[in-house]
Scaffold this active site. Structure first.
Site, mmCIF file in Angstrom:
data_model
loop_
_atom_site.group_PDB
_atom_site.id
_atom_site.type_symbol
_atom_site.label_atom_id
_atom_site.label_comp_id
_atom_site.label_asym_id
_atom_site.label_seq_id
_atom_site.Cartn_x
_atom_site.Cartn_y
_atom_site.Cartn_z
ATOM 1 N N CYS A 1 0.832 -1.193 0.000
ATOM 2 C CA CYS A 1 0.000 0.000 0.000
ATOM 3 C C CYS A 1 0.867 1.244 0.000
ATOM 4 O O CYS A 1 2.035 1.218 0.372
ATOM 5 C CB CYS A 1 -0.893 0.023 1.226
ATOM 6 S SG CYS A 1 -1.723 -1.533 1.573
ATOM 7 N N ARG B 1 3.624 0.806 -6.809
ATOM 8 C CA ARG B 1 3.751 -0.157 -5.718
ATOM 9 C C ARG B 1 2.711 -1.273 -5.828
ATOM 10 O O ARG B 1 2.848 -2.315 -5.186
ATOM 11 C CB ARG B 1 3.593 0.560 -4.375
ATOM 12 C CG ARG B 1 4.678 1.586 -4.103
ATOM 13 C CD ARG B 1 4.349 2.455 -2.916
ATOM 14 N NE ARG B 1 4.416 1.734 -1.656
ATOM 15 C CZ ARG B 1 5.479 1.703 -0.860
ATOM 16 N NH1 ARG B 1 6.581 2.340 -1.209
ATOM 17 N NH2 ARG B 1 5.463 1.053 0.275
ATOM 18 N N TRP C 1 -3.608 -2.397 -1.442
ATOM 19 C CA TRP C 1 -3.446 -3.735 -2.011
ATOM 20 C C TRP C 1 -4.097 -4.695 -1.035
ATOM 21 O O TRP C 1 -3.684 -4.793 0.111
ATOM 22 C CB TRP C 1 -1.958 -4.043 -2.183
ATOM 23 C CG TRP C 1 -1.642 -5.278 -2.943
ATOM 24 C CD1 TRP C 1 -1.572 -5.429 -4.295
ATOM 25 C CD2 TRP C 1 -1.299 -6.556 -2.385
ATOM 26 N NE1 TRP C 1 -1.219 -6.712 -4.626
ATOM 27 C CE2 TRP C 1 -1.045 -7.439 -3.462
ATOM 28 C CE3 TRP C 1 -1.186 -7.053 -1.089
ATOM 29 C CZ2 TRP C 1 -0.690 -8.762 -3.284
ATOM 30 C CZ3 TRP C 1 -0.836 -8.384 -0.904
ATOM 31 C CH2 TRP C 1 -0.586 -9.222 -1.992
ATOM 32 N N ASN D 1 -0.693 0.993 6.265
ATOM 33 C CA ASN D 1 0.027 -0.009 5.477
ATOM 34 C C ASN D 1 0.595 -1.019 6.460
ATOM 35 O O ASN D 1 1.232 -0.641 7.440
ATOM 36 C CB ASN D 1 1.160 0.641 4.674
ATOM 37 C CG ASN D 1 1.910 -0.370 3.819
ATOM 38 O OD1 ASN D 1 1.445 -1.480 3.600
ATOM 39 N ND2 ASN D 1 3.079 0.017 3.348
ATOM 40 N N GLY D 2 0.379 -2.309 6.209
ATOM 41 C CA GLY D 2 0.875 -3.337 7.103
ATOM 42 C C GLY D 2 -0.225 -4.318 7.463
ATOM 43 O O GLY D 2 -1.274 -4.372 6.814
ATOM 44 N N GLU E 1 14.473 -16.969 -13.530
ATOM 45 C CA GLU E 1 14.046 -15.572 -13.659
ATOM 46 C C GLU E 1 13.134 -15.402 -14.865
ATOM 47 O O GLU E 1 12.143 -14.668 -14.821
ATOM 48 C CB GLU E 1 15.266 -14.668 -13.747
ATOM 49 C CG GLU E 1 14.984 -13.222 -14.124
ATOM 50 C CD GLU E 1 14.121 -12.472 -13.124
ATOM 51 O OE1 GLU E 1 13.736 -11.333 -13.434
ATOM 52 O OE2 GLU E 1 13.812 -13.005 -12.029
ATOM 53 N N LYS F 1 9.284 -13.989 -14.711
ATOM 54 C CA LYS F 1 8.815 -12.864 -15.517
ATOM 55 C C LYS F 1 7.581 -13.250 -16.323
ATOM 56 O O LYS F 1 6.625 -12.480 -16.441
ATOM 57 C CB LYS F 1 9.928 -12.392 -16.464
ATOM 58 C CG LYS F 1 11.021 -11.601 -15.802
ATOM 59 C CD LYS F 1 10.523 -10.208 -15.409
ATOM 60 C CE LYS F 1 11.470 -9.562 -14.433
ATOM 61 N NZ LYS F 1 11.430 -10.170 -13.079
ATOM 62 N N GLU G 1 4.608 -13.429 -14.014
ATOM 63 C CA GLU G 1 4.233 -12.145 -13.428
ATOM 64 C C GLU G 1 3.359 -11.310 -14.352
ATOM 65 O O GLU G 1 2.360 -10.732 -13.908
ATOM 66 C CB GLU G 1 5.492 -11.337 -13.094
ATOM 67 C CG GLU G 1 6.203 -11.756 -11.843
ATOM 68 C CD GLU G 1 7.418 -10.893 -11.574
ATOM 69 O OE1 GLU G 1 7.586 -10.435 -10.440
ATOM 70 O OE2 GLU G 1 8.207 -10.650 -12.515
ATOM 71 N N HIS H 1 14.310 -36.645 -13.801
ATOM 72 C CA HIS H 1 13.958 -37.013 -12.434
ATOM 73 C C HIS H 1 12.517 -36.625 -12.086
ATOM 74 O O HIS H 1 12.190 -36.473 -10.912
ATOM 75 C CB HIS H 1 14.942 -36.385 -11.450
ATOM 76 C CG HIS H 1 16.342 -36.862 -11.621
ATOM 77 N ND1 HIS H 1 16.762 -38.104 -11.180
ATOM 78 C CD2 HIS H 1 17.419 -36.291 -12.221
ATOM 79 C CE1 HIS H 1 18.032 -38.263 -11.479
ATOM 80 N NE2 HIS H 1 18.463 -37.192 -12.112
ATOM 81 N N LYS I 1 4.819 -3.740 -6.181
ATOM 82 C CA LYS I 1 6.235 -3.508 -6.474
ATOM 83 C C LYS I 1 7.093 -3.721 -5.237
ATOM 84 O O LYS I 1 8.130 -4.371 -5.294
ATOM 85 C CB LYS I 1 6.417 -2.083 -6.999
ATOM 86 C CG LYS I 1 7.868 -1.716 -7.332
ATOM 87 C CD LYS I 1 8.406 -2.550 -8.473
ATOM 88 C CE LYS I 1 9.788 -2.108 -8.894
ATOM 89 N NZ LYS I 1 10.357 -3.017 -9.904
#
Length: 604
Positions: free
Chosen positions: A2, A27, A74, A98-99, A485, A489, A492, A508, A599
């Site tokens: 947030c 964010r 968020w 926020n939290g 990575e 991406k 995301e 395996h 973010k």
């Protein structure tokens, strides 16, 4: 997660609150709201979705007060609804948060047992209602607010205004970042104060910031701020000047911030190189010199998400160049493990924002238990940077796209230079060895620039992948963390299910997932592992996979230009970024603000 903005101004603040919220959009959020104190009342406006919805809501009904708070939310407790959006009001209290308040259920039960009716599912409204409850039992606002902080368990950044107190704002920080902006006095002697989650939010208003420490709370007035520690003792926090690079950039000619930031990598890496090495002499510049690297017997790398993969990549370099045992740990797991420590470890924590809650918690838990803690960050005024014994600034500049790009390559390059420094300090690398490696490192920005010229061939491969439901990435050695990575991406921003495997692990278990037409992207090796990777390609091709080969060979689907060994690492990183980007564009997803993501992950 947030974002918070607060203004105690000399002119109406609604438009500036919206400007501050716009700078916090990067964010991640799913609703937004503002509260403005005007004419003896607090006017709250909230809307679900993008900030434009809030702007449209208040277009014809803009509150005119000089003091206000704003928030981008968020969702954690409760879905993305107007009733769950911030600010929350209870009696004379209006606040943003926020939290995560961990004991919200117990507080809610007490309040409801006393007849309170809460309208949202959030822990934030509980905090507002609890503060209003405490006001009825306290002599002053200060006393009630301090008691609130003692009663709350969890993490929070709070901004609070009270009805009947038009020039007053309270703030507090525990685990979530919060900064106070000091306005420059106007010609008539009037002043303003600001509150924000980060420097970007406050950059249009002031370049003078004080960062609250954990446990701090503050009382803000337009011309003054008083800061107290958790015990109620007044303290002084340094006022720092933020650098111009904290100001929000625009997209330039690019359609998305992510594409712009991918294209900025030659410049950002060159900037970091200038700070880190001297190619003319082949020497390493001063960096983390506060640490006695020769006394270190082990390196522990801690990070989350993309930064974790940069650490995984760096572990190869630290073991090879510095000849030190190296562990790579997910920060969110590390602090909950009872790991044996010798006290001679170098712990390197990596975070773009420097505010990643899990990483910060792991860093603070190691205080006094290891030889040194080094922060690799993009924001040198962040909580992680301030808590560590030494800091490396990757100097990437603001990264607005949620999916990290230039921060990833900056983290990798900074960790590569750090591996050289450790190796040289331990006499594993001679002066000549360092000169040779510096020569190779100096070629990285040019290698990345060359890869950007392959955007159209990469776009063609993206068109093959866009209709797919699943994509698999394979790599060996240093290419394995790059494959991981690449898969992250893809997940995301395109929402395609993507997985990465060390190529030798296929037989395996994961090879059971391969069926005719399954896309498998292979990052081929340039070194002794080339033949091993070729064998793995044969295995998936024999089962009908649509194999997409990326590497230096003439027969690859995407042929990379010849590079030095280290340059190939950064070349594959650019491929991973552009491939995910173009797939997302083909699918029409929100590239810069993908669903459900933030973010800066400032809650555990």
């Amino acid at each position: 997660m947030c974002g918070i903005i607060g203004i105690l101004g000399q002119t109406p603040v609604a438009d500036r609150l919206l400007d501050g919220l716009a700078r916090l959009e990067y964010r991640g959020y799913d609703s937004a709201g503002i509260a403005v104190c005007a004419e003896g009342a607090t006017h709250v406006r909230r809307a679900v979705g993008k900030l434009c919805n809030l702007e449209a809501l208040i277009a014809g009904d803009r509150p005119g007060g000089r003091v206000g708070i704003g928030h981008t939310r968020w969702a954690t407790h409760g879905g993305a609804t107007e009733s769950n959006a911030h600010p929350h009001r209870a009696g004379s209290v209006t606040l943003v948060h926020n939290g995560i308040i961990e004991n919200h259920a117990a507080l809610r039960a007490t309040l409801e047992g006393q007849g309170a009716h809460l309208r949202s599912e959030t822990d934030t409204e509980v905090a507002a209602a609890w503060l209003d409850h405490l006001l009825g039992k306290s002599r002053t606002l200060d006393e009630a607010f301090l008691q609130l902080l003692r009663d709350l368990d969890g993490s929070y950044a709070l901004a609070v205004v009270f009805e009947g107190y038009p020039d007053l704002m309270f703030a507090a920080r525990q685990g979530s970042p919060l900064a106070i902006g000091h306005g420059h006095p106007a010609a008539n002697g009037t002043a303003e104060m600001f509150l924000g989650s980060d420097a970007l939010a406050l950059a249009p208003f002031t370049d003078q910031l004080s960062y609250l420490e954990d446990g701090d709370w503050a009382i803000l007035r337009p011309d003054h701020v008083s800061i107290f520690d958790r015990g109620g003792r007044e303290v002084v926090r340094d006022v720092v000047t933020i650098a111009p690079r904290e100001f929000l950039p625009d997209k330039g000619p690019w359609p998305h911030y992510m594409r712009k930031e991918i294209e900025e990598q030659p410049e950002s890496l060159e900037r970091l190189l200038h700070r880190s090495v001297d190619p003319a002499t082949g020497t390493l510049r001063a960096m983390a010199d506060e640490i006695d690297l020769a006394a270190v017997d082990r390196v522990v790398l801690l990070a989350c998400g993309t930064a974790h993969y940069a650490c995984h990549l760096a572990s190869y370099w630290i073991e090879d160049l510095a000849r030190l045992p190296c562990e790579v740990e997910i920060a969110s797991e590390y602090r909950y493990r009872n790991r044996p420590l010798s006290g001679r470890e170098l712990v390197i924590v990596v975070s773009q924002s420097g505010e990643t809650a899990d990483t910060f918690s792991a860093l603070t838990a190691l205080s006094g238990k290891v030889a040194a803690r080094l922060a690799v960050v993009n924001v040198t005024t962040s909580s992680i940077a301030r808590a560590a014994e030494a800091v490396i600034d990757i100097a990437a500049g603001p990264e607005i796209g949620v999916a990290s790009t230039k921060a990833f390559t900056g983290q990798a390059l900074a960790l590569l230079v750090m591996a050289l420094k450790v190796g040289h300090a331990r006499d594993v690398l001679s002066r000549h060895d360092v000169e040779k490696h510096v020569e190779h490192i100096a070629s990285v920005p040019g290698c990345v620039a060359g890869m950007l010229d392959l955007a159209e061939p990469i776009r063609a491969i993206a068109r093959r992948l866009a209709p797919q439901r699943d994509v698999y990435f394979l790599g060996r050695g240093e290419n394995w963390p790059l494959a991981r990575e690449a898969a992250l991406k893809m997940k995301e921003i395109s929402y395609i299910h993507a997985e990465a495997y060390a190529a030798g692990e296929l037989k395996h278990g994961p090879i059971a997932l391969i069926e005719p037409g399954t896309p498998v992207v292979v990052f081929e090796n340039l070194d002794s592992l080339k033949e091993k990777t070729a064998s793995n390609i044969t295995e998936v091709a024999a089962r009908g996979a649509d194999v997409i080969r990326i590497g230096p060979g003439d027969d690859c689907d995407l042929r990379l230009p010849e590079t030095t060994g280290i340059g190939s690492v950064f070349a594959y990183a650019v491929v991973a970024q552009l491939l995910a980007y173009f797939v997302a564009v083909e699918k029409g997803t929100d590239v810069d603000q993908p669903r459900n993501l933030a973010k800066s992950v400032t809650v555990e």
